[in-house]
Design a protein around this motif. Structure first.
Motif, PDB file in Angstrom:
ATOM      1  N   ILE A  66       0.850  -1.188   0.000  1.00  0.00           N
ATOM      2  CA  ILE A  66       0.000   0.000   0.000  1.00  0.00           C
ATOM      3  C   ILE A  66       0.888   1.241   0.000  1.00  0.00           C
ATOM      4  CG2 ILE A  66      -1.712   1.323   1.295  1.00  0.00           C
ATOM      5  CD1 ILE A  66      -2.754  -1.351   2.384  1.00  0.00           C
ATOM      6  N   GLN A  67       0.559   2.164  -0.889  1.00  0.00           N
ATOM      7  CA  GLN A  67       1.308   3.406  -1.015  1.00  0.00           C
ATOM      8  C   GLN A  67       0.476   4.568  -0.458  1.00  0.00           C
ATOM      9  OE1 GLN A  67       4.499   3.136  -2.079  1.00  0.00           O
ATOM     10  NE2 GLN A  67       3.953   0.957  -2.089  1.00  0.00           N
ATOM     11  N   PRO A  68       1.143   5.628  -0.003  1.00  0.00           N
ATOM     12  CA  PRO A  68       0.412   6.743   0.611  1.00  0.00           C
ATOM     13  C   PRO A  68      -0.436   7.547  -0.371  1.00  0.00           C
ATOM     14  CG  PRO A  68       2.755   7.243   0.499  1.00  0.00           C
ATOM     15  CD  PRO A  68       2.591   5.823   0.055  1.00  0.00           C
ATOM     16  N   THR A  69      -0.065   7.523  -1.663  1.00  0.00           N
ATOM     17  CA  THR A  69      -0.796   8.308  -2.661  1.00  0.00           C
ATOM     18  C   THR A  69      -0.834   7.556  -3.991  1.00  0.00           C
ATOM     19  OG1 THR A  69       1.177   9.438  -3.499  1.00  0.00           O
ATOM     20  CG2 THR A  69      -0.003  10.498  -1.648  1.00  0.00           C
ATOM     21  N   ALA A  70      -1.781   7.941  -4.836  1.00  0.00           N
ATOM     22  CA  ALA A  70      -1.833   7.397  -6.195  1.00  0.00           C
ATOM     23  C   ALA A  70      -0.583   7.807  -6.966  1.00  0.00           C
ATOM     24  CB  ALA A  70      -3.094   7.879  -6.907  1.00  0.00           C
ATOM     25  N   ASP A  88       1.650  -3.786 -16.394  1.00  0.00           N
ATOM     26  CA  ASP A  88       0.441  -3.133 -16.891  1.00  0.00           C
ATOM     27  C   ASP A  88       0.254  -1.783 -16.205  1.00  0.00           C
ATOM     28  OD1 ASP A  88      -0.131  -5.282 -18.529  1.00  0.00           O
ATOM     29  OD2 ASP A  88      -1.477  -6.236 -17.084  1.00  0.00           O
ATOM     30  N   ALA A  89      -0.385  -0.869 -16.888  1.00  0.00           N
ATOM     31  CA  ALA A  89      -0.607   0.474 -16.360  1.00  0.00           C
ATOM     32  C   ALA A  89      -1.507   0.432 -15.123  1.00  0.00           C
ATOM     33  CB  ALA A  89      -1.243   1.355 -17.425  1.00  0.00           C
ATOM     34  N   PRO A  90      -1.254   1.325 -14.154  1.00  0.00           N
ATOM     35  CA  PRO A  90      -2.155   1.417 -13.007  1.00  0.00           C
ATOM     36  C   PRO A  90      -3.565   1.765 -13.472  1.00  0.00           C
ATOM     37  CG  PRO A  90      -0.144   2.664 -12.603  1.00  0.00           C
ATOM     38  CD  PRO A  90      -0.129   2.261 -14.049  1.00  0.00           C
ATOM     39  N   ARG A  91      -4.548   1.286 -12.712  1.00  0.00           N
ATOM     40  CA  ARG A  91      -5.950   1.554 -13.031  1.00  0.00           C
ATOM     41  C   ARG A  91      -6.777   1.460 -11.760  1.00  0.00           C
ATOM     42  NH1 ARG A  91      -4.943  -3.794 -13.905  1.00  0.00           N
ATOM     43  NH2 ARG A  91      -6.606  -5.289 -13.530  1.00  0.00           N
ATOM     44  N   SER A  96      -9.347   0.831  -5.507  1.00  0.00           N
ATOM     45  CA  SER A  96      -7.964   1.273  -5.333  1.00  0.00           C
ATOM     46  C   SER A  96      -7.368   1.685  -6.674  1.00  0.00           C
ATOM     47  CB  SER A  96      -7.104   0.136  -4.769  1.00  0.00           C
ATOM     48  OG  SER A  96      -7.564  -0.282  -3.515  1.00  0.00           O
ATOM     49  N   TRP A  97      -6.352   2.527  -6.620  1.00  0.00           N
ATOM     50  CA  TRP A  97      -5.521   2.807  -7.787  1.00  0.00           C
ATOM     51  C   TRP A  97      -4.394   1.795  -7.702  1.00  0.00           C
ATOM     52  CZ3 TRP A  97      -6.186   4.846 -12.181  1.00  0.00           C
ATOM     53  CH2 TRP A  97      -5.114   5.244 -12.984  1.00  0.00           C
ATOM     54  N   THR A  98      -4.297   0.882  -8.680  1.00  0.00           N
ATOM     55  CA  THR A  98      -3.449  -0.284  -8.495  1.00  0.00           C
ATOM     56  C   THR A  98      -2.862  -0.818  -9.790  1.00  0.00           C
ATOM     57  OG1 THR A  98      -3.407  -2.494  -7.470  1.00  0.00           O
ATOM     58  CG2 THR A  98      -5.386  -1.917  -8.675  1.00  0.00           C
ATOM     59  N   PHE A  99      -1.773  -1.559  -9.638  1.00  0.00           N
ATOM     60  CA  PHE A  99      -1.271  -2.395 -10.725  1.00  0.00           C
ATOM     61  C   PHE A  99      -0.598  -3.617 -10.117  1.00  0.00           C
ATOM     62  CE2 PHE A  99       2.558   0.079  -9.895  1.00  0.00           C
ATOM     63  CZ  PHE A  99       3.610  -0.801 -10.139  1.00  0.00           C
ATOM     64  N   TYR A 100      -0.458  -4.639 -10.944  1.00  0.00           N
ATOM     65  CA  TYR A 100       0.164  -5.891 -10.521  1.00  0.00           C
ATOM     66  C   TYR A 100       1.415  -6.136 -11.359  1.00  0.00           C
ATOM     67  CZ  TYR A 100      -4.221  -7.074  -8.168  1.00  0.00           C
ATOM     68  OH  TYR A 100      -5.312  -7.068  -7.347  1.00  0.00           O
ATOM     69  N   TYR A 101       2.357  -6.856 -10.752  1.00  0.00           N
ATOM     70  CA  TYR A 101       3.554  -7.249 -11.470  1.00  0.00           C
ATOM     71  C   TYR A 101       4.014  -8.595 -10.932  1.00  0.00           C
ATOM     72  CZ  TYR A 101       8.209  -7.361 -13.409  1.00  0.00           C
ATOM     73  OH  TYR A 101       9.324  -7.749 -14.088  1.00  0.00           O
ATOM     74  N   PHE A 107       5.668 -14.804  -7.914  1.00  0.00           N
ATOM     75  CA  PHE A 107       4.367 -14.440  -7.351  1.00  0.00           C
ATOM     76  C   PHE A 107       4.019 -13.013  -7.773  1.00  0.00           C
ATOM     77  CE2 PHE A 107       7.638 -13.723  -4.172  1.00  0.00           C
ATOM     78  CZ  PHE A 107       7.429 -12.404  -3.808  1.00  0.00           C
ATOM     79  N   LEU A 108       2.735 -12.709  -7.701  1.00  0.00           N
ATOM     80  CA  LEU A 108       2.267 -11.373  -8.043  1.00  0.00           C
ATOM     81  C   LEU A 108       2.487 -10.416  -6.888  1.00  0.00           C
ATOM     82  CD1 LEU A 108      -1.174 -11.917  -9.824  1.00  0.00           C
ATOM     83  CD2 LEU A 108       0.940 -11.046 -10.836  1.00  0.00           C
ATOM     84  N   VAL A 109       2.849  -9.194  -7.255  1.00  0.00           N
ATOM     85  CA  VAL A 109       2.943  -8.103  -6.300  1.00  0.00           C
ATOM     86  C   VAL A 109       1.919  -7.067  -6.740  1.00  0.00           C
ATOM     87  CG1 VAL A 109       4.393  -6.207  -5.503  1.00  0.00           C
ATOM     88  CG2 VAL A 109       5.375  -8.478  -5.786  1.00  0.00           C
ATOM     89  N   GLU A 110       1.105  -6.614  -5.810  1.00  0.00           N
ATOM     90  CA  GLU A 110       0.159  -5.540  -6.089  1.00  0.00           C
ATOM     91  C   GLU A 110       0.691  -4.263  -5.454  1.00  0.00           C
ATOM     92  OE1 GLU A 110      -4.558  -4.344  -5.578  1.00  0.00           O
ATOM     93  OE2 GLU A 110      -3.750  -5.988  -4.380  1.00  0.00           O
ATOM     94  N   VAL A 111       0.660  -3.191  -6.223  1.00  0.00           N
ATOM     95  CA  VAL A 111       1.034  -1.868  -5.740  1.00  0.00           C
ATOM     96  C   VAL A 111      -0.230  -1.044  -5.787  1.00  0.00           C
ATOM     97  CG1 VAL A 111       2.587   0.085  -6.033  1.00  0.00           C
ATOM     98  CG2 VAL A 111       3.306  -2.207  -6.793  1.00  0.00           C
ATOM     99  N   LEU A 112      -0.663  -0.509  -4.647  1.00  0.00           N
ATOM    100  CA  LEU A 112      -1.964   0.136  -4.604  1.00  0.00           C
ATOM    101  C   LEU A 112      -2.020   1.316  -3.655  1.00  0.00           C
ATOM    102  CD1 LEU A 112      -4.409  -1.707  -2.309  1.00  0.00           C
ATOM    103  CD2 LEU A 112      -2.100  -2.562  -2.592  1.00  0.00           C
ATOM    104  N   HIS A 113      -2.987   2.175  -3.923  1.00  0.00           N
ATOM    105  CA  HIS A 113      -3.357   3.257  -3.019  1.00  0.00           C
ATOM    106  C   HIS A 113      -4.876   3.225  -2.925  1.00  0.00           C
ATOM    107  CE1 HIS A 113      -3.934   7.047  -1.024  1.00  0.00           C
ATOM    108  NE2 HIS A 113      -4.783   7.378  -1.962  1.00  0.00           N
TER     109      HIS A 113
END
Length: 113
Positions: A66-70, A88-91, A96-101, A107-113
């Motif tokens: 989880i990130q503090p901002t988009a 893939d581009a965040p969406r 959440s505003w998120t993307f996976y890698y 394994f998948l990592v999700e980056v989100l706000h």
């Protein structure tokens, strides 16, 4: 309650460790090897990475950062692209505003706000 530690089985310990340190500021603990490595976050959670040939995770398994901002989500995404990673581009997804890698550990990592 606080999560204390998590162990993940990965084919590429060094690649996974380097990825998590570079993009998510995880810090190394002890002396890493190609067979195991330990990382910690700023909350004291410990992540163990253990070498396992053929490690496979179930569909949908992922860990999230989880990130503090988009804007921070976008920044991490841009850094990955600049380093030649195909993410893939965040969406907007599930509120959440998120993307996976899929990281070097498989394994998948999700980056989100």
């Amino acid at each position: 309650m606080k999560l204390n530690h998590l162990t993940l089985l990965v084919e590429d310990v060094a690649g996974t460790r380097d990825f998590l340190q570079k993009y998510f500021d995880m810090k190394g603990m002890g002396k890493p090897t190609d067979h195991m490595s330990f990382l910690t976050d700023d909350q004291g959670m410990v992540m163990g990475l253990f070498k396992s040939e053929g490690a496979q995770y179930p569909e949908g398994f992922h860990i999230g950062f989880i990130q503090p901002t988009a804007e921070k989500v976008n920044e991490i995404h841009q850094r990955m692209l600049a380093d030649g990673l195909q993410a893939d581009a965040p969406r907007k997804l599930h509120g959440s505003w998120t993307f996976y890698y899929r990281c070097p550990g498989g394994f998948l990592v999700e980056v989100l706000h």
